[in-house]
Design a protein around this motif. Structure first.
Motif, mmCIF file in Angstrom:
data_model
loop_
_atom_site.group_PDB
_atom_site.id
_atom_site.type_symbol
_atom_site.label_atom_id
_atom_site.label_comp_id
_atom_site.label_asym_id
_atom_site.label_seq_id
_atom_site.Cartn_x
_atom_site.Cartn_y
_atom_site.Cartn_z
ATOM 1 N N UNK A 1 4.057 0.528 -11.244
ATOM 2 C CA UNK A 1 4.755 0.899 -12.305
ATOM 3 C C UNK A 1 4.388 1.498 -13.662
ATOM 4 N N UNK A 2 3.211 1.471 -13.556
ATOM 5 C CA UNK A 2 2.389 1.949 -14.900
ATOM 6 C C UNK A 2 3.123 3.100 -15.510
ATOM 7 N N UNK A 3 3.091 4.239 -14.743
ATOM 8 C CA UNK A 3 3.702 5.547 -15.156
ATOM 9 C C UNK A 3 5.070 5.484 -15.551
ATOM 10 N N UNK A 4 5.945 4.924 -14.658
ATOM 11 C CA UNK A 4 7.453 4.751 -15.130
ATOM 12 C C UNK A 4 7.542 4.024 -16.528
ATOM 13 N N UNK A 5 6.976 2.801 -16.610
ATOM 14 C CA UNK A 5 7.005 1.824 -17.800
ATOM 15 C C UNK A 5 6.594 2.849 -18.791
ATOM 16 N N UNK A 6 5.491 3.507 -18.623
ATOM 17 C CA UNK A 6 4.890 4.361 -19.778
ATOM 18 C C UNK A 6 6.216 5.377 -20.308
ATOM 19 N N UNK A 7 6.794 6.001 -19.381
ATOM 20 C CA UNK A 7 7.810 6.804 -19.411
ATOM 21 C C UNK A 7 9.068 6.169 -20.251
ATOM 22 N N UNK B 1 10.131 7.163 -8.448
ATOM 23 C CA UNK B 1 8.824 7.178 -7.906
ATOM 24 C C UNK B 1 8.341 8.430 -7.323
ATOM 25 N N UNK B 2 9.158 9.528 -7.357
ATOM 26 C CA UNK B 2 8.916 10.984 -6.747
ATOM 27 C C UNK B 2 8.844 12.010 -7.601
ATOM 28 N N UNK B 3 8.738 11.697 -9.213
ATOM 29 C CA UNK B 3 8.925 12.413 -10.007
ATOM 30 C C UNK B 3 8.339 13.943 -9.952
ATOM 31 N N UNK B 4 7.395 14.143 -9.393
ATOM 32 C CA UNK B 4 6.776 15.479 -9.115
ATOM 33 C C UNK B 4 7.697 16.092 -8.400
ATOM 34 N N UNK B 5 8.433 15.706 -7.442
ATOM 35 C CA UNK B 5 9.182 16.477 -6.456
ATOM 36 C C UNK B 5 10.774 16.535 -7.245
ATOM 37 N N UNK B 6 10.998 15.741 -8.104
ATOM 38 C CA UNK B 6 12.466 16.116 -8.807
ATOM 39 C C UNK B 6 12.187 15.594 -10.243
ATOM 40 N N UNK B 7 11.775 16.737 -10.846
ATOM 41 C CA UNK B 7 11.364 16.167 -12.411
ATOM 42 C C UNK B 7 12.659 16.201 -13.132
ATOM 43 N N UNK B 8 13.524 17.389 -12.879
ATOM 44 C CA UNK B 8 14.876 17.353 -13.717
ATOM 45 C C UNK B 8 15.759 16.091 -13.423
ATOM 46 N N UNK B 9 15.626 15.727 -12.389
ATOM 47 C CA UNK B 9 16.567 14.365 -12.095
ATOM 48 C C UNK B 9 15.984 13.295 -13.077
ATOM 49 N N UNK B 10 14.595 13.064 -12.866
ATOM 50 C CA UNK B 10 13.983 12.042 -13.592
ATOM 51 C C UNK B 10 14.125 12.023 -15.047
ATOM 52 N N UNK C 1 0.917 -1.152 0.044
ATOM 53 C CA UNK C 1 -0.142 -0.120 -0.100
ATOM 54 C C UNK C 1 0.856 1.327 -0.095
ATOM 55 N N UNK C 2 2.066 1.140 0.801
ATOM 56 C CA UNK C 2 2.816 2.286 0.937
ATOM 57 C C UNK C 2 3.490 2.706 -0.334
ATOM 58 N N UNK C 3 4.075 1.880 -1.036
ATOM 59 C CA UNK C 3 4.676 1.966 -2.336
ATOM 60 C C UNK C 3 3.704 2.513 -3.553
ATOM 61 N N UNK C 4 2.453 1.848 -3.499
ATOM 62 C CA UNK C 4 1.456 2.269 -4.282
ATOM 63 C C UNK C 4 1.053 3.631 -4.183
ATOM 64 N N UNK C 5 0.471 4.048 -2.794
ATOM 65 C CA UNK C 5 0.240 5.164 -2.472
ATOM 66 C C UNK C 5 1.476 6.196 -2.871
ATOM 67 N N UNK C 6 2.628 6.063 -2.786
ATOM 68 C CA UNK C 6 3.616 7.074 -2.952
ATOM 69 C C UNK C 6 3.982 7.248 -4.222
ATOM 70 N N UNK C 7 3.711 6.216 -5.195
ATOM 71 C CA UNK C 7 3.866 6.401 -6.670
ATOM 72 C C UNK C 7 2.845 7.175 -7.186
ATOM 73 N N UNK C 8 1.693 6.689 -6.690
ATOM 74 C CA UNK C 8 0.347 7.401 -7.355
ATOM 75 C C UNK C 8 0.201 9.042 -6.999
ATOM 76 N N UNK D 1 2.476 11.719 -11.485
ATOM 77 C CA UNK D 1 1.161 12.229 -11.767
ATOM 78 C C UNK D 1 0.886 12.487 -13.269
ATOM 79 N N UNK D 2 2.109 12.979 -13.814
ATOM 80 C CA UNK D 2 1.833 13.794 -15.282
ATOM 81 C C UNK D 2 1.629 12.407 -16.122
#
Length: 311
Positions: free
Chosen positions: A99-105, A289-298, A36-43, A47-48
């Motif tokens: 990991x749907x968002x990460x796989x898409x990217x 999994x924290x893309x919105x916080x560190x978009x440049x690194x991602x 639940x924690x990893x799912x909530x964190x990533x969700x 978000x983009x």
């Protein structure tokens, strides 16, 4: 000593406060709250929107278990190379959905048909079940694509983060001895490569930077349930033999697994393999999994990975 990115500091403080509350109310870690924690964190932080032209679910047959996969095709009109993606989560959490968002990217930025694997997880399915599923996925991928009439170049690479990085590296070592599995390149993202936890960064970064040593030990205790030799299971202690995929190792400066990633890159180089290592020095474990916080690194990671896979 350098500090983590300022963008991560409020998050780390919130994690610290949440963990303190968790301990005070007598809660215990369970596989359910880990998932639940990893799912909530990533969700929350990935978000983009990242549209991919075609996405489909399928099953790869195994001797006793069909392995679910999700296929992301960035351009169905083109014949593209393949990327097998193995998600992280300490062998206990994570899923193709999380990991749907990460796989898409990965699919969209790399221009690879990306196949995300839903391997079975501990504690219900301990070592080596998840790895067995990954092997079956690698073996059965080409027949599946032929059945689905998905054209491709025949070139297969692999990528995995954290525990998925361990499975990815283990697959690369196994593939050296299996002619039906030929990996072109592999991308290991803050990978878990040493189940003995023998490097200094495990303690140096083992508290206060999201992934903590205590949690890693708990993950491993649930993964290895029959007293297996953890050193023998660790990719760091496996010999690399040709044919071995060109490798990109990505580490994070404040990740407990940083040193073993660097050591693995050094070892591959000494064994004559082609390897690159890049350290995101102000990042923590799981920063994708924290893309919105560190978009440049991602963004930098995805661009680097696309360049590595396609050059």
């Amino acid at each position: 000593m350098k500090n983590p990115s300022p963008a991560l500091l409020p998050f780390l403080e919130q994690i610290r406060m949440t963990a303190e509350t968790f301990r005070k109310n007598g809660s215990q870690p369970t596989f359910a709250n880990a998932r639940e924690g990893l799912s909530t964190l990533t969700r929350t932080f990935v978000t983009k929107p990242c549209p991919v032209a075609a996405v489909m679910d399928a099953l790869i047959p195994g001797p006793k278990w069909e392995v679910p996969v999700r296929i992301y095709h960035p351009d169905p009109e083109q014949t593209l190379p393949l990327l097998l993606f193995i998600h992280g989560g300490g062998h206990m959490a994570g899923s193709i959905h999380v990991y749907d968002g990460i796989a898409r990217r990965l699919a969209r930025t790399s221009g690879h048909i990306t196949i995300s694997v839903e391997y079975r997880r501990a504690p219900e399915c301990p070592y080596p079940v998840g790895f067995t599923d990954v092997i079956h996925a690698a073996r059965g991928l080409f027949p599946l694509l032929e059945k689905l009439k998905i054209a491709h170049t025949g070139r297969l690479s692999a990528a995995g983060d954290s525990g998925g990085g361990a499975l990815c590296a283990s697959l690369s070592h196994r593939a050296s001895h299996e002619p039906e599995i030929r990996l072109h390149r592999q991308v290991l993202i803050y990978p878990s490569l040493d189940y003995t936890l023998s490097f200094p960064s495990v303690s140096e970064n083992g508290k206060g930077f999201f992934l903590e040593k205590e949690k890693i030990l708990w993950y491993f205790a649930n993964y290895f349930q029959q007293g297996e030799n953890r050193k023998e299971a660790s990719p760091l202690f496996m010999n690399a033999e040709a044919p071995f995929p060109e490798t990109l190792v990505v580490t994070a400066g404040f990740c407990p697994l940083r040193d073993e990633g660097a050591a693995y890159a050094k070892q591959l180089r000494e064994q004559g393999m082609i390897v690159r290592h890049h350290d995101f020095s102000d990042m923590i474990h799981a920063f994708l999994n924290l893309e919105d916080l560190v978009p440049d690194a991602c963004q930098s990671f995805y661009a680097m990975t696309a360049n590595f896979l396609n050059r």
